[in-house]
Design a protein around this motif. Structure first.
Motif, mmCIF file in Angstrom:
data_model
loop_
_atom_site.group_PDB
_atom_site.id
_atom_site.type_symbol
_atom_site.label_atom_id
_atom_site.label_comp_id
_atom_site.label_asym_id
_atom_site.label_seq_id
_atom_site.Cartn_x
_atom_site.Cartn_y
_atom_site.Cartn_z
ATOM 1 N N ALA A 128 0.845 -1.191 0.000
ATOM 2 C CA ALA A 128 0.000 0.000 0.000
ATOM 3 C C ALA A 128 0.880 1.241 0.000
ATOM 4 O O ALA A 128 1.956 1.252 0.593
ATOM 5 C CB ALA A 128 -0.893 -0.002 1.226
ATOM 6 N N ILE A 129 0.429 2.272 -0.646
ATOM 7 C CA ILE A 129 1.159 3.531 -0.669
ATOM 8 C C ILE A 129 0.732 4.340 0.550
ATOM 9 O O ILE A 129 -0.452 4.628 0.716
ATOM 10 C CB ILE A 129 0.871 4.309 -1.963
ATOM 11 C CG1 ILE A 129 1.332 3.484 -3.164
ATOM 12 C CG2 ILE A 129 1.536 5.675 -1.931
ATOM 13 C CD1 ILE A 129 0.912 4.052 -4.495
ATOM 14 N N PRO A 130 1.682 4.684 1.440
ATOM 15 C CA PRO A 130 1.297 5.431 2.649
ATOM 16 C C PRO A 130 0.770 6.821 2.299
ATOM 17 O O PRO A 130 1.254 7.468 1.381
ATOM 18 C CB PRO A 130 2.589 5.517 3.454
ATOM 19 C CG PRO A 130 3.686 5.185 2.519
ATOM 20 C CD PRO A 130 3.104 4.422 1.374
ATOM 21 N N GLN A 131 -0.218 7.253 3.053
ATOM 22 C CA GLN A 131 -0.821 8.566 2.822
ATOM 23 C C GLN A 131 0.012 9.681 3.430
ATOM 24 O O GLN A 131 0.010 10.787 2.940
ATOM 25 C CB GLN A 131 -2.240 8.596 3.400
ATOM 26 C CG GLN A 131 -3.161 7.585 2.752
ATOM 27 C CD GLN A 131 -3.327 7.828 1.255
ATOM 28 O OE1 GLN A 131 -3.443 8.963 0.807
ATOM 29 N NE2 GLN A 131 -3.327 6.766 0.482
ATOM 30 N N THR A 132 0.706 9.410 4.534
ATOM 31 C CA THR A 132 1.559 10.411 5.162
ATOM 32 C C THR A 132 3.000 9.924 5.110
ATOM 33 O O THR A 132 3.264 8.728 5.231
ATOM 34 C CB THR A 132 1.165 10.640 6.636
ATOM 35 O OG1 THR A 132 1.212 9.397 7.325
ATOM 36 C CG2 THR A 132 -0.245 11.207 6.738
#
Length: 43
Positions: A7-11
């Motif tokens: 998953a691509i981290p949001q922060t």
């Protein structure tokens, strides 16, 4: 194509390394250690 591996981290992730430490990457299903390493003199 579909993103399936991570998953691509949001922060953004920030880690301050100001002392020696040990790290390991372990497979959750088998318990096999995939990588081990230590940082002795972080700069």
């Amino acid at each position: 194509m579909v993103l399936t591996s991570a998953a691509i981290p949001q922060t953004p992730f920030e880690m301050v390394v100001d002392r020696p430490f040990f790290c390991a990457i372990r497979d959750n299903q088998t318990g096999t250690i995939l990588f081990m390493g230590s940082i002795r003199e972080p700069k």
